[in-house]
Structures are given as structure tokens and as C-alpha cells.
Design a protein around this motif. Structure first.
Motif, PDB file in Angstrom:
ATOM      1  N   SER A 200     -59.453 -14.129  27.610  1.00  0.00           N
ATOM      2  CA  SER A 200     -59.841 -14.660  26.316  1.00  0.00           C
ATOM      3  C   SER A 200     -60.025 -16.164  26.385  1.00  0.00           C
ATOM      4  O   SER A 200     -59.485 -16.837  27.261  1.00  0.00           O
ATOM      5  CB  SER A 200     -58.767 -14.321  25.268  1.00  0.00           C
ATOM      6  N   ASN A 201     -60.739 -16.689  25.426  1.00  0.00           N
ATOM      7  CA  ASN A 201     -60.988 -18.117  25.347  1.00  0.00           C
ATOM      8  C   ASN A 201     -59.753 -18.833  24.833  1.00  0.00           C
ATOM      9  O   ASN A 201     -59.182 -18.464  23.804  1.00  0.00           O
ATOM     10  CB  ASN A 201     -62.181 -18.356  24.416  1.00  0.00           C
ATOM     11  N   LEU A 202     -59.328 -19.900  25.545  1.00  0.00           N
ATOM     12  CA  LEU A 202     -58.128 -20.635  25.171  1.00  0.00           C
ATOM     13  C   LEU A 202     -58.242 -21.208  23.769  1.00  0.00           C
ATOM     14  O   LEU A 202     -57.312 -21.111  22.960  1.00  0.00           O
ATOM     15  CB  LEU A 202     -57.870 -21.751  26.179  1.00  0.00           C
ATOM     16  N   ALA A 203     -59.380 -21.825  23.457  1.00  0.00           N
ATOM     17  CA  ALA A 203     -59.551 -22.433  22.139  1.00  0.00           C
ATOM     18  C   ALA A 203     -59.446 -21.395  21.035  1.00  0.00           C
ATOM     19  O   ALA A 203     -58.853 -21.655  19.976  1.00  0.00           O
ATOM     20  CB  ALA A 203     -60.893 -23.146  22.070  1.00  0.00           C
ATOM     21  N   ALA A 204     -59.986 -20.195  21.275  1.00  0.00           N
ATOM     22  CA  ALA A 204     -59.921 -19.134  20.262  1.00  0.00           C
ATOM     23  C   ALA A 204     -58.485 -18.671  20.055  1.00  0.00           C
ATOM     24  O   ALA A 204     -58.055 -18.399  18.919  1.00  0.00           O
ATOM     25  CB  ALA A 204     -60.805 -17.960  20.684  1.00  0.00           C
ATOM     26  N   ILE A 205     -57.718 -18.579  21.154  1.00  0.00           N
ATOM     27  CA  ILE A 205     -56.304 -18.184  21.039  1.00  0.00           C
ATOM     28  C   ILE A 205     -55.539 -19.203  20.207  1.00  0.00           C
ATOM     29  O   ILE A 205     -54.769 -18.850  19.304  1.00  0.00           O
ATOM     30  CB  ILE A 205     -55.665 -18.047  22.434  1.00  0.00           C
ATOM     31  N   VAL A 206     -55.747 -20.465  20.511  1.00  0.00           N
ATOM     32  CA  VAL A 206     -55.046 -21.523  19.783  1.00  0.00           C
ATOM     33  C   VAL A 206     -55.418 -21.494  18.301  1.00  0.00           C
ATOM     34  O   VAL A 206     -54.564 -21.628  17.425  1.00  0.00           O
ATOM     35  CB  VAL A 206     -55.379 -22.903  20.394  1.00  0.00           C
ATOM     36  N   ARG A 207     -56.703 -21.324  18.020  1.00  0.00           N
ATOM     37  CA  ARG A 207     -57.138 -21.279  16.624  1.00  0.00           C
ATOM     38  C   ARG A 207     -56.448 -20.142  15.876  1.00  0.00           C
ATOM     39  O   ARG A 207     -55.926 -20.337  14.766  1.00  0.00           O
ATOM     40  CB  ARG A 207     -58.660 -21.081  16.564  1.00  0.00           C
ATOM     41  N   ASP A 208     -56.425 -18.960  16.471  1.00  0.00           N
ATOM     42  CA  ASP A 208     -55.835 -17.808  15.793  1.00  0.00           C
ATOM     43  C   ASP A 208     -54.338 -17.972  15.585  1.00  0.00           C
ATOM     44  O   ASP A 208     -53.794 -17.561  14.548  1.00  0.00           O
ATOM     45  CB  ASP A 208     -56.109 -16.531  16.601  1.00  0.00           C
ATOM     46  N   GLN A 209     -53.656 -18.588  16.562  1.00  0.00           N
ATOM     47  CA  GLN A 209     -52.202 -18.707  16.486  1.00  0.00           C
ATOM     48  C   GLN A 209     -51.753 -19.880  15.619  1.00  0.00           C
ATOM     49  O   GLN A 209     -50.718 -19.806  14.951  1.00  0.00           O
ATOM     50  CB  GLN A 209     -51.612 -18.871  17.895  1.00  0.00           C
ATOM     51  N   ILE A 210     -52.492 -20.957  15.613  1.00  0.00           N
ATOM     52  CA  ILE A 210     -52.025 -22.193  14.981  1.00  0.00           C
ATOM     53  C   ILE A 210     -52.579 -22.409  13.574  1.00  0.00           C
ATOM     54  O   ILE A 210     -51.954 -23.093  12.760  1.00  0.00           O
ATOM     55  CB  ILE A 210     -52.377 -23.407  15.869  1.00  0.00           C
ATOM     56  N   ALA A 211     -53.715 -21.836  13.262  1.00  0.00           N
ATOM     57  CA  ALA A 211     -54.307 -22.030  11.928  1.00  0.00           C
ATOM     58  C   ALA A 211     -53.337 -21.686  10.803  1.00  0.00           C
ATOM     59  O   ALA A 211     -53.237 -22.442   9.816  1.00  0.00           O
ATOM     60  CB  ALA A 211     -55.594 -21.219  11.808  1.00  0.00           C
ATOM     61  N   PRO A 212     -52.571 -20.570  10.893  1.00  0.00           N
ATOM     62  CA  PRO A 212     -51.611 -20.272   9.826  1.00  0.00           C
ATOM     63  C   PRO A 212     -50.520 -21.344   9.681  1.00  0.00           C
ATOM     64  O   PRO A 212     -50.088 -21.655   8.579  1.00  0.00           O
ATOM     65  CB  PRO A 212     -51.010 -18.928  10.256  1.00  0.00           C
ATOM     66  N   ALA A 213     -50.109 -21.934  10.813  1.00  0.00           N
ATOM     67  CA  ALA A 213     -49.087 -22.987  10.752  1.00  0.00           C
ATOM     68  C   ALA A 213     -49.624 -24.219  10.040  1.00  0.00           C
ATOM     69  O   ALA A 213     -48.921 -24.868   9.262  1.00  0.00           O
ATOM     70  CB  ALA A 213     -48.633 -23.340  12.170  1.00  0.00           C
ATOM     71  N   LEU A 214     -50.874 -24.550  10.302  1.00  0.00           N
ATOM     72  CA  LEU A 214     -51.490 -25.681   9.616  1.00  0.00           C
ATOM     73  C   LEU A 214     -51.610 -25.406   8.124  1.00  0.00           C
ATOM     74  O   LEU A 214     -51.345 -26.280   7.291  1.00  0.00           O
ATOM     75  CB  LEU A 214     -52.880 -25.948  10.196  1.00  0.00           C
ATOM     76  N   ALA A 215     -52.015 -24.186   7.787  1.00  0.00           N
ATOM     77  CA  ALA A 215     -52.167 -23.825   6.379  1.00  0.00           C
ATOM     78  C   ALA A 215     -50.834 -23.879   5.643  1.00  0.00           C
ATOM     79  O   ALA A 215     -50.790 -24.181   4.451  1.00  0.00           O
ATOM     80  CB  ALA A 215     -52.781 -22.433   6.262  1.00  0.00           C
ATOM     81  N   ALA A 216     -49.759 -23.597   6.382  1.00  0.00           N
ATOM     82  CA  ALA A 216     -48.423 -23.599   5.777  1.00  0.00           C
ATOM     83  C   ALA A 216     -47.763 -24.979   5.851  1.00  0.00           C
ATOM     84  O   ALA A 216     -46.600 -25.132   5.460  1.00  0.00           O
ATOM     85  CB  ALA A 216     -47.535 -22.571   6.467  1.00  0.00           C
ATOM     86  N   ASP A 217     -48.467 -25.975   6.348  1.00  0.00           N
ATOM     87  CA  ASP A 217     -47.956 -27.351   6.461  1.00  0.00           C
ATOM     88  C   ASP A 217     -46.688 -27.436   7.309  1.00  0.00           C
ATOM     89  O   ASP A 217     -45.762 -28.201   7.011  1.00  0.00           O
ATOM     90  CB  ASP A 217     -47.684 -27.948   5.072  1.00  0.00           C
ATOM     91  N   ILE A 218     -46.633 -26.636   8.376  1.00  0.00           N
ATOM     92  CA  ILE A 218     -45.489 -26.684   9.285  1.00  0.00           C
ATOM     93  C   ILE A 218     -45.702 -27.828  10.276  1.00  0.00           C
ATOM     94  O   ILE A 218     -46.738 -27.905  10.931  1.00  0.00           O
ATOM     95  CB  ILE A 218     -45.334 -25.347  10.038  1.00  0.00           C
TER      96      ILE A 218
ATOM     97  N   ALA B  68     -51.856 -29.734  29.639  1.00  0.00           N
ATOM     98  CA  ALA B  68     -52.989 -30.372  30.317  1.00  0.00           C
ATOM     99  C   ALA B  68     -54.298 -29.683  29.940  1.00  0.00           C
ATOM    100  O   ALA B  68     -55.320 -30.346  29.705  1.00  0.00           O
ATOM    101  CB  ALA B  68     -52.779 -30.334  31.829  1.00  0.00           C
ATOM    102  N   ARG B  69     -54.256 -28.354  29.861  1.00  0.00           N
ATOM    103  CA  ARG B  69     -55.473 -27.623  29.510  1.00  0.00           C
ATOM    104  C   ARG B  69     -55.858 -27.887  28.060  1.00  0.00           C
ATOM    105  O   ARG B  69     -57.047 -28.057  27.743  1.00  0.00           O
ATOM    106  CB  ARG B  69     -55.278 -26.130  29.739  1.00  0.00           C
ATOM    107  N   LEU B  70     -54.881 -27.923  27.181  1.00  0.00           N
ATOM    108  CA  LEU B  70     -55.171 -28.185  25.773  1.00  0.00           C
ATOM    109  C   LEU B  70     -55.768 -29.578  25.584  1.00  0.00           C
ATOM    110  O   LEU B  70     -56.685 -29.773  24.780  1.00  0.00           O
ATOM    111  CB  LEU B  70     -53.899 -28.051  24.931  1.00  0.00           C
ATOM    112  N   GLU B  71     -55.256 -30.538  26.328  1.00  0.00           N
ATOM    113  CA  GLU B  71     -55.784 -31.900  26.224  1.00  0.00           C
ATOM    114  C   GLU B  71     -57.225 -31.965  26.709  1.00  0.00           C
ATOM    115  O   GLU B  71     -58.037 -32.719  26.158  1.00  0.00           O
ATOM    116  CB  GLU B  71     -54.894 -32.867  27.018  1.00  0.00           C
ATOM    117  N   ARG B  72     -57.558 -31.179  27.727  1.00  0.00           N
ATOM    118  CA  ARG B  72     -58.943 -31.157  28.199  1.00  0.00           C
ATOM    119  C   ARG B  72     -59.860 -30.506  27.163  1.00  0.00           C
ATOM    120  O   ARG B  72     -60.953 -31.012  26.878  1.00  0.00           O
ATOM    121  CB  ARG B  72     -59.037 -30.427  29.540  1.00  0.00           C
ATOM    122  N   VAL B  73     -59.412 -29.386  26.611  1.00  0.00           N
ATOM    123  CA  VAL B  73     -60.222 -28.716  25.594  1.00  0.00           C
ATOM    124  C   VAL B  73     -60.369 -29.598  24.358  1.00  0.00           C
ATOM    125  O   VAL B  73     -61.387 -29.554  23.667  1.00  0.00           O
ATOM    126  CB  VAL B  73     -59.583 -27.362  25.205  1.00  0.00           C
ATOM    127  N   ASN B  74     -59.371 -30.420  24.112  1.00  0.00           N
ATOM    128  CA  ASN B  74     -59.365 -31.279  22.927  1.00  0.00           C
ATOM    129  C   ASN B  74     -60.104 -32.603  23.161  1.00  0.00           C
ATOM    130  O   ASN B  74     -60.139 -33.455  22.279  1.00  0.00           O
ATOM    131  CB  ASN B  74     -57.917 -31.573  22.502  1.00  0.00           C
TER     132      ASN B  74
END
Length: 312
Positions: A212-230, A266-272
Motif C-alpha cells: 500500500s501507499n505510505l501516504a494513503a496509510i498515514v492519511r487514513d490513520q491520522i485524519a481522525p486524530a486531526l479531526a478530533a484535535d488530538i 525518515a520516510r515520512l519526512e521524505r514524503v512530506n
């Protein structure tokens, strides 16, 4: 006014709002021939000359050359053919003007140096074949020899800019910036490294979830945390980070669990890297696609969350 009325060159000039000098020039060229001459030898023009002069002025205002106008007048060439030819020529001129305007606007916005201005002008003027060669060179440098030949076919197609035949100023500016970015050795190295990392989790014949695509995994897992202001450094974020590590484990090429967070960071920083997102934003403008979703918020959150736990 009847069909036998004749006008001196001065009268014709007053009736049509054209200078005597211009009428004499058109007359000498054979475009407005006199119908007769006075006993003193002065040119006299009839009502047909009025109509011809109106047509000549109209065509000249539209940019038609005198040679073509004469052929139209002499019925050697259809007016529709002349109009079509000049419309095509205007299309070329309009495209050139758009390119110039786009480059000058970019120069003004960026405060470009003379060297940068020359490069932008050169990139804007590339032919379709030259643009394809430039993009092909970039994609070969990034994906050539990485993984299987078919693995990145779809990705390469989705990263290919296709400037339309009649681009607007924004599309030309986007093309120039994307072309510059694609020639940046650091950006090429960045994208190639991400391509290599994407192949690391690929299992030949395995289920899609294994690569799977790393960026897609991060989006699916982290978007709810952002929405909840965690907050990424809070205790509430601990289980979210744990799940993220689990979901990304198959993408990481390390046997030591202690090294996994560092490799993922390191991978997240590259994708970012902002250049990655900028490339796809420019690509959308050039190809007329909807603007891509920004992943910066979820990637920023993930990077901060990992950094907080690795420093604690």
C-alpha cells in the motif's frame, strides 16, 4: 448618390475617413483603381471604390497582408481561405504572446536573475516533442531500473504533464516551474529514493495490502486524530501512533524494532518534502485536473508524533 457619381481622391478621403496619402498608396498598388480621370489627369473614383476601400481597411485592421488582399480583390483567392490562414497565424502569435506573458509574470513574481529568466524562457518555448523528451528523461531518472518494468507504469502516467495546444497563462507558468523542478538533481534523488522504498514492501503475487501507499496509510490513520484535535505529543496519541507503526511495518526494511520508528520517520519526512506536493499541484494545473488533496497536515502530525516519542 447614383452609380455614375465620381469622386476626386480628396472627396473619397473625406467620405471614408482615410488619408489622401493612404488612398493614393492603395491605388498605386492596384487595390483601389480609379474609374476614370479628369480632363486635367486627376484620378476619379466611383462607388465601387468606396466599397473596395472599406474592405481593404477592414482586412488591414485584421492584419491581412496587401498581397493577399489583392488576390481577394482580383478573385484569385477566396476571402474564406485568407481568413482561415490568418486565423491560424494569429493562433500562433497568441500562443507566443501567452508564453512571453507567462515568463515575464513569473520573472516579476520570483525576482528571477537573468540566468533564471533565460532558463524559464527556454523551457516555455520547448516544442511538444522536446517537452516529452524532458519529462521522459525525468521519469527514466526516477524510475529506471527500480522494481519491475510494469510496477510503476500507472504512477509514471499519473506524473506526466500534458500541456494543451492552447494553454492559458497559469498553465504555462506551471509548466515552466514543473520543468525546472524535474531537472533538480536533489528532487530527482528524493523521488527515486521514495520509489525504491515503495518496492521494498512489494511481494510478487501478494495481496495489494502488502504494498500500500505510505501516504494513503498515514492519511487514513491520522485524519481522525486531526479531526478530533488530538495533539501529536499527547498521551491520547499513543495508541494512534502504535496502530500507525503496525500498519506501516511491512513497508519498513529493518529487523530491529528499535530502528523501525527512525526508519518510518525518515520516510515520512521524505514524503512530506514540500517539493513533492508542489509537483503534483503544478501537474494538476497543467493537465486541467482537480487540485490534489494536501497531505501536509497528516504528515506533519505523524512526524511530530514520532519525534516526540523518540526524544522522550
Amino acid at each position: 448618390m447614383n452609380g455614375h457619381t465620381l469622386y476626386s481622391i480628396g472627396e473619397l478621403a473625406r467620405r471614408t475617413g482615410t488619408t489622401v496619402k493612404t488612398i493614393r498608396f492603395y491605388s498605386d498598388c492596384g487595390l483601389i483603381p480609379p474609374a476614370d480621370r479628369s480632363p486635367a489627369g486627376y484620378r476619379l473614383y466611383d462607388n465601387g471604390a468606396v466599397a473596395r476601400l472599406d474592405l481593404v481597411r477592414t482586412l488591414r485592421d485584421l492584419g491581412v497582408d496587401l498581397a493577399s488582399i489583392r488576390k481577394v480583390m482580383d478573385r484569385e483567392l477566396a476571402l474564406s481561405e485568407v481568413a482561415a490562414a490568418h486565423a491560424d497565424a494569429l493562433d500562433v502569435q497568441i500562443r507566443i504572446l501567452r508564453l512571453r506573458r507567462a515568463v515575464l509574470t513569473a520573472v516579476a513574481k520570483r525576482g528571477a536573475t537573468p540566468e533564471e529568466t533565460h532558463l524559464m524562457h527556454k523551457l516555455a518555448k520547448l516544442s511538444e516533442v522536446e517537452r516529452q523528451q524532458l519529462v521522459g528523461d525525468f521519469l527514466d531518472a526516477v524510475f529506471g531500473g527500480v522494481g519491475t518494468g510494469s510496477m510503476f507504469t500507472g504512477i509514471m502516467r499519473s506524473m506526466t504533464p500534458e500541456l494543451p495546444d492552447n494553454p492559458d497563462t497559469e498553465q504555462v507558468q506551471a509548466w515552466v516551474e514543473l520543468a525546472e523542478l524535474s531537472q533538480d538533481p536533489d528532487f530527482r534523488a528524493l523521488v527515486r529514493q521514495m520509489a525504491r522504498e515503495q518496492t521494498a514492501g512489494y511481494v510478487q503475487g501478494g495481496p495489494p495490502m502488502l504494498h500500500s501507499n505510505l501516504a494513503a496509510i498515514v492519511r487514513d490513520q491520522i485524519a481522525p486524530a486531526l479531526a478530533a484535535d488530538i495533539e501529536p505529543a499527547s498521551l491520547q496519541a499513543d495508541p494512534i501512533v502504535a496502530v500507525l507503526m503496525t500498519r506501516c511495518a511491512h513497508l519498513l526494511d529493518c529487523r530491529d524494532d528499535a530502528e523501525s520508528p527512525w526508519q518510518l520517520l525518515a520516510r515520512l519526512e521524505r514524503v512530506n518534502d514540500p517539493r513533492r506536493e508542489r509537483y503534483f499541484s503544478l501537474l494538476a494545473v497543467i493537465n486541467g485536473w482537480p487540485g490534489p488533496e494536501s497531505l501536509r497536515p497528516v504528515l506533519d502530525w505523524s512526524v511530530h508524533a514520532l519525534q516526540a516519542r523518540m526524544q522522550g
